[in-house]
Design a protein around this motif. Structure first.
Motif, PDB file in Angstrom:
ATOM      1  N   ASP A   1     -28.853  76.566  -1.841  1.00  0.00           N
ATOM      2  CA  ASP A   1     -28.079  77.148  -2.938  1.00  0.00           C
ATOM      3  C   ASP A   1     -28.184  76.284  -4.191  1.00  0.00           C
ATOM      4  O   ASP A   1     -28.283  75.050  -4.104  1.00  0.00           O
ATOM      5  N   VAL A   2     -28.117  76.943  -5.340  1.00  0.00           N
ATOM      6  CA  VAL A   2     -27.937  76.238  -6.610  1.00  0.00           C
ATOM      7  C   VAL A   2     -26.463  76.345  -6.967  1.00  0.00           C
ATOM      8  O   VAL A   2     -25.926  77.448  -7.100  1.00  0.00           O
ATOM      9  N   ALA A   3     -25.793  75.215  -7.074  1.00  0.00           N
ATOM     10  CA  ALA A   3     -24.375  75.183  -7.438  1.00  0.00           C
ATOM     11  C   ALA A   3     -24.266  74.808  -8.907  1.00  0.00           C
ATOM     12  O   ALA A   3     -24.749  73.755  -9.325  1.00  0.00           O
ATOM     13  N   VAL A   4     -23.648  75.676  -9.688  1.00  0.00           N
ATOM     14  CA  VAL A   4     -23.467  75.436 -11.121  1.00  0.00           C
ATOM     15  C   VAL A   4     -22.019  75.036 -11.349  1.00  0.00           C
ATOM     16  O   VAL A   4     -21.101  75.834 -11.143  1.00  0.00           O
ATOM     17  N   MET A   5     -21.822  73.783 -11.756  1.00  0.00           N
ATOM     18  CA  MET A   5     -20.475  73.271 -12.017  1.00  0.00           C
ATOM     19  C   MET A   5     -20.151  73.418 -13.499  1.00  0.00           C
ATOM     20  O   MET A   5     -20.806  72.813 -14.352  1.00  0.00           O
ATOM     21  N   LEU A   6     -19.155  74.239 -13.800  1.00  0.00           N
ATOM     22  CA  LEU A   6     -18.768  74.487 -15.184  1.00  0.00           C
ATOM     23  C   LEU A   6     -17.771  73.410 -15.628  1.00  0.00           C
ATOM     24  O   LEU A   6     -16.557  73.560 -15.494  1.00  0.00           O
ATOM     25  N   LEU A   7     -18.297  72.323 -16.159  1.00  0.00           N
ATOM     26  CA  LEU A   7     -17.431  71.234 -16.605  1.00  0.00           C
ATOM     27  C   LEU A   7     -16.459  71.701 -17.677  1.00  0.00           C
ATOM     28  O   LEU A   7     -15.312  71.256 -17.725  1.00  0.00           O
ATOM     29  N   ALA A   8     -16.932  72.579 -18.563  1.00  0.00           N
ATOM     30  CA  ALA A   8     -16.072  73.063 -19.644  1.00  0.00           C
ATOM     31  C   ALA A   8     -14.864  73.817 -19.093  1.00  0.00           C
ATOM     32  O   ALA A   8     -13.793  73.804 -19.715  1.00  0.00           O
ATOM     33  N   ALA A   9     -15.026  74.472 -17.943  1.00  0.00           N
ATOM     34  CA  ALA A   9     -13.895  75.148 -17.306  1.00  0.00           C
ATOM     35  C   ALA A   9     -13.029  74.162 -16.544  1.00  0.00           C
ATOM     36  O   ALA A   9     -11.795  74.214 -16.599  1.00  0.00           O
ATOM     37  N   ALA A  10     -13.674  73.240 -15.822  1.00  0.00           N
ATOM     38  CA  ALA A  10     -12.923  72.240 -15.055  1.00  0.00           C
ATOM     39  C   ALA A  10     -12.048  71.386 -15.956  1.00  0.00           C
ATOM     40  O   ALA A  10     -10.949  70.971 -15.568  1.00  0.00           O
TER      41      ALA A  10
ATOM     42  N   ARG B   1     -35.160  69.704  -7.911  1.00  0.00           N
ATOM     43  CA  ARG B   1     -35.241  71.162  -7.990  1.00  0.00           C
ATOM     44  C   ARG B   1     -36.168  71.775  -6.949  1.00  0.00           C
ATOM     45  O   ARG B   1     -36.071  72.970  -6.664  1.00  0.00           O
ATOM     46  N   ARG B   2     -37.041  70.984  -6.387  1.00  0.00           N
ATOM     47  CA  ARG B   2     -37.966  71.526  -5.385  1.00  0.00           C
ATOM     48  C   ARG B   2     -37.233  72.007  -4.137  1.00  0.00           C
ATOM     49  O   ARG B   2     -37.780  72.778  -3.341  1.00  0.00           O
ATOM     50  N   HIS B   3     -35.992  71.570  -3.939  1.00  0.00           N
ATOM     51  CA  HIS B   3     -35.220  71.972  -2.766  1.00  0.00           C
ATOM     52  C   HIS B   3     -34.475  73.290  -2.982  1.00  0.00           C
ATOM     53  O   HIS B   3     -33.888  73.821  -2.035  1.00  0.00           O
ATOM     54  N   ALA B   4     -34.454  73.794  -4.211  1.00  0.00           N
ATOM     55  CA  ALA B   4     -33.736  75.041  -4.483  1.00  0.00           C
ATOM     56  C   ALA B   4     -34.531  76.237  -3.980  1.00  0.00           C
ATOM     57  O   ALA B   4     -35.763  76.236  -3.986  1.00  0.00           O
ATOM     58  N   THR B   5     -33.828  77.273  -3.563  1.00  0.00           N
ATOM     59  CA  THR B   5     -34.499  78.472  -3.056  1.00  0.00           C
ATOM     60  C   THR B   5     -34.884  79.433  -4.169  1.00  0.00           C
ATOM     61  O   THR B   5     -35.534  80.447  -3.901  1.00  0.00           O
ATOM     62  N   ILE B   6     -34.485  79.151  -5.404  1.00  0.00           N
ATOM     63  CA  ILE B   6     -34.895  79.948  -6.550  1.00  0.00           C
ATOM     64  C   ILE B   6     -35.392  79.002  -7.633  1.00  0.00           C
ATOM     65  O   ILE B   6     -34.996  77.833  -7.682  1.00  0.00           O
ATOM     66  N   PRO B   7     -36.271  79.472  -8.534  1.00  0.00           N
ATOM     67  CA  PRO B   7     -36.722  78.614  -9.647  1.00  0.00           C
ATOM     68  C   PRO B   7     -35.543  78.235 -10.527  1.00  0.00           C
ATOM     69  O   PRO B   7     -34.619  79.020 -10.730  1.00  0.00           O
ATOM     70  N   MET B   8     -35.580  77.015 -11.049  1.00  0.00           N
ATOM     71  CA  MET B   8     -34.506  76.542 -11.920  1.00  0.00           C
ATOM     72  C   MET B   8     -35.062  76.183 -13.279  1.00  0.00           C
ATOM     73  O   MET B   8     -36.079  75.507 -13.397  1.00  0.00           O
TER      74      MET B   8
ATOM     75  N   GLN C   1     -21.946  71.480 -21.132  1.00  0.00           N
ATOM     76  CA  GLN C   1     -20.915  72.376 -20.624  1.00  0.00           C
ATOM     77  C   GLN C   1     -20.988  72.583 -19.110  1.00  0.00           C
ATOM     78  O   GLN C   1     -19.997  72.938 -18.489  1.00  0.00           O
ATOM     79  N   LEU C   2     -22.156  72.389 -18.527  1.00  0.00           N
ATOM     80  CA  LEU C   2     -22.289  72.620 -17.092  1.00  0.00           C
ATOM     81  C   LEU C   2     -23.384  71.734 -16.505  1.00  0.00           C
ATOM     82  O   LEU C   2     -24.276  71.275 -17.217  1.00  0.00           O
ATOM     83  N   ILE C   3     -23.274  71.480 -15.211  1.00  0.00           N
ATOM     84  CA  ILE C   3     -24.246  70.652 -14.486  1.00  0.00           C
ATOM     85  C   ILE C   3     -24.641  71.384 -13.212  1.00  0.00           C
ATOM     86  O   ILE C   3     -23.773  71.782 -12.431  1.00  0.00           O
ATOM     87  N   PRO C   4     -25.940  71.558 -12.956  1.00  0.00           N
ATOM     88  CA  PRO C   4     -26.355  72.173 -11.693  1.00  0.00           C
ATOM     89  C   PRO C   4     -26.606  71.128 -10.612  1.00  0.00           C
ATOM     90  O   PRO C   4     -26.956  69.992 -10.898  1.00  0.00           O
ATOM     91  N   ARG C   5     -26.419  71.517  -9.380  1.00  0.00           N
ATOM     92  CA  ARG C   5     -26.796  70.718  -8.225  1.00  0.00           C
ATOM     93  C   ARG C   5     -27.453  71.638  -7.200  1.00  0.00           C
ATOM     94  O   ARG C   5     -27.113  72.820  -7.117  1.00  0.00           O
ATOM     95  N   ILE C   6     -28.356  71.074  -6.410  1.00  0.00           N
ATOM     96  CA  ILE C   6     -28.984  71.820  -5.325  1.00  0.00           C
ATOM     97  C   ILE C   6     -28.342  71.368  -4.022  1.00  0.00           C
ATOM     98  O   ILE C   6     -28.168  70.164  -3.786  1.00  0.00           O
ATOM     99  N   VAL C   7     -27.969  72.328  -3.192  1.00  0.00           N
ATOM    100  CA  VAL C   7     -27.291  72.032  -1.933  1.00  0.00           C
ATOM    101  C   VAL C   7     -28.343  71.732  -0.868  1.00  0.00           C
ATOM    102  O   VAL C   7     -29.208  72.555  -0.587  1.00  0.00           O
ATOM    103  N   TYR C   8     -28.275  70.538  -0.289  1.00  0.00           N
ATOM    104  CA  TYR C   8     -29.259  70.106   0.712  1.00  0.00           C
ATOM    105  C   TYR C   8     -28.827  70.422   2.142  1.00  0.00           C
ATOM    106  O   TYR C   8     -29.652  70.479   3.050  1.00  0.00           O
ATOM    107  N   GLN C   9     -27.533  70.570   2.336  1.00  0.00           N
ATOM    108  CA  GLN C   9     -27.012  70.914   3.660  1.00  0.00           C
ATOM    109  C   GLN C   9     -25.756  71.744   3.458  1.00  0.00           C
ATOM    110  O   GLN C   9     -25.138  71.685   2.403  1.00  0.00           O
ATOM    111  N   ASP C  10     -25.390  72.522   4.428  1.00  0.00           N
ATOM    112  CA  ASP C  10     -24.220  73.385   4.292  1.00  0.00           C
ATOM    113  C   ASP C  10     -22.979  72.550   3.949  1.00  0.00           C
ATOM    114  O   ASP C  10     -22.704  71.521   4.580  1.00  0.00           O
ATOM    115  N   ILE C  11     -22.251  72.995   2.928  1.00  0.00           N
ATOM    116  CA  ILE C  11     -21.052  72.295   2.463  1.00  0.00           C
ATOM    117  C   ILE C  11     -19.952  73.337   2.274  1.00  0.00           C
ATOM    118  O   ILE C  11     -20.214  74.441   1.795  1.00  0.00           O
TER     119      ILE C  11
END
Length: 416
Positions: free
Chosen positions: A320-329, A62-69, A299-309
């Protein structure tokens, strides 16, 4: 694409808690989206979530995120009564190489042979729980079965006295709220910072004392095993040991409880599958896999983006903080035909335990506990019915499960 986040925020509405899936469907149909101008991206399609889970350009630190998580403070509380925040960061929030090293050491306690040896004890705990329900003349699927089983198993594994469980439950409940990236932005869901720090530190102190006791007098338990677990001369540090115990404790108190409860609810709403499970014990594995897809406990899993994807048409930027909505997927019709249908016979490739290096270490234990619990429930509890449908749900967006599930039934058969 961008969105104001209004639809996403609807997940906080208590009115949708009993059935958030129409909201998830609306989000999924929008595709990968950015929440306004914030460094937050929401992924809801199966292909997008699976791709990011495997992508080495994203991680969990989480230290790599640009916002608090999350809700847990990342620093000491200041002021005249300052509280030092103890470090309880588990390998759940570490990337390779630290994650690889820690997971390799801990995985020795979760090998298939070790898990298989637990089956008789898990069965005994389930039967004892149903015996108590029969004696008291009432059964709440959450309070009397889904909750006691994984909690008892993890306490016994770690060598924790069950008499200490109420304290551990309170700490776990508070700290679990820090794993909810949706509700962390809502003040009404956010626990007091000082309360969280105290819970974190009290949990640390508890396992600190227990670990020192086991170092002096090792026992036949997982904590003693973790203390001595070694690979090429490498051992867990004291802080790593305590953090691992805290992670295992929360998994026992939170996720597996919801898996059992969600699976039980699906079976009660589909009595034809409950009847099949009553007569065909091997059907349990299929029920568990479909529950993990249909109504996942996480229901969801967050990931922090380390390089542009690039995911689909959306650019994910570093930080970026990417929130993957497993319940939707898991309701994506391009992967799961008739996704809103509970069908244990379907081919299942859900993402409930993640993918790649962060695949859930306790997946085999969770599957075994849920399988035995629901199979014995189906075999022993005759004509169970919900007294309230939908049941009351916990005030948690991510860790989804009923808070209570009282049942009526004809009788509970004695254990064979």
């Amino acid at each position: 694409m961008t969105t104001t986040g209004g639809t996403f925020a609807r997940l906080l509405d208590p009115a949708v808690r009993a059935d958030p899936y129409p909201v998830f469907e609306q989000i999924r149909q929008s595709g990968a989206v950015r929440i306004g101008e914030a460094p937050v991206v929401v992924l809801a399609g199966y292909a997008e979530c699976a791709a990011l889970l495997r992508d080495p350009g994203a991680g969990v630190e989480r230290r790599h995120a640009t916002i608090p998580m999350g809700n847990t403070p990342t620093h000491d509380l200041a002021g005249p009564h300052a509280i030092e925040l103890r470090d309880t960061t588990s390998f759940l929030f570490r990337d390779p190489p630290d994650h690889t090293r820690l997971r390799r050491l801990v995985s020795k306690a979760f090998t298939p042979s070790v898990i298989r040896r637990l089956e008789p004890r898990i069965t005994a705990i389930v039967d004892q729980a149903l015996d108590r329900a029969a004696a008291q003349g009432s059964l709440d699927l959450v309070a009397d079965l889904a909750y006691p089983l994984p909690v008892t198993v993890i306490c016994e594994l770690l060598g924790i006295p069950l008499s200490d469980e109420p304290r551990l439950r309170n700490w776990s409940s508070l700290l679990a709220r820090s794993l909810d990236p949706v509700s962390s932005s809502a003040p009404e869901f956010r626990p007091d910072a000082e309360e969280l720090v105290r819970a974190n530190n009290e949990l640390y102190d508890y396992f600190d004392e227990l670990a020192r006791t086991r170092r002096a007098a090792p026992g036949d338990d997982l904590l003693s095993g973790l203390i001595t677990a070694e690979d090429s001369g490498d051992l867990l540090t004291h802080n790593e040991l305590i953090a691992t115990c805290g992670l295992l404790l929360m998994a026992g108190h939170e996720t597996t409880v919801n898996l059992i409860a969600n699976g039980g609810l699906a079976l009660l709403r589909h009595p034809e599958h409950l009847e099949t499970l009553r007569t065909e014990a091997d059907f349990g594995a299929q029920v568990i896999e479909e529950t993990l897809r249909y109504d996942p406990p996480v229901q969801l899993i967050p990931r922090i983006v380390y390089q542009d994807i690039r995911i689909g048409e959306l650019e994910l930027r570093q930080g970026d903080v990417a929130v993957m909505l497993l319940a939707a997927a898991h309701r994506d019709p391009s992967v799961f035909p008739q996704p809103a249908r509970f069908d244990p016979y379907r081919e299942n490739k859900h993402l409930a335990f993640g993918l790649g290096p962060h695949f859930c270490l306790g997946a085999s234990l969770a599957r075994l506990e849920a399988d035995i619990a629901l199979t014995r429930f189906a075999q022993r509890v005759i004509e169970p019915r919900l007294t309230c449908d939908p049941p009351a749900y916990r005030a948690h967006v991510n860790l989804r499960g009923p808070a209570a599930m009282p049942l009526t039934y004809t009788k509970i058969l004695p254990a064979e």
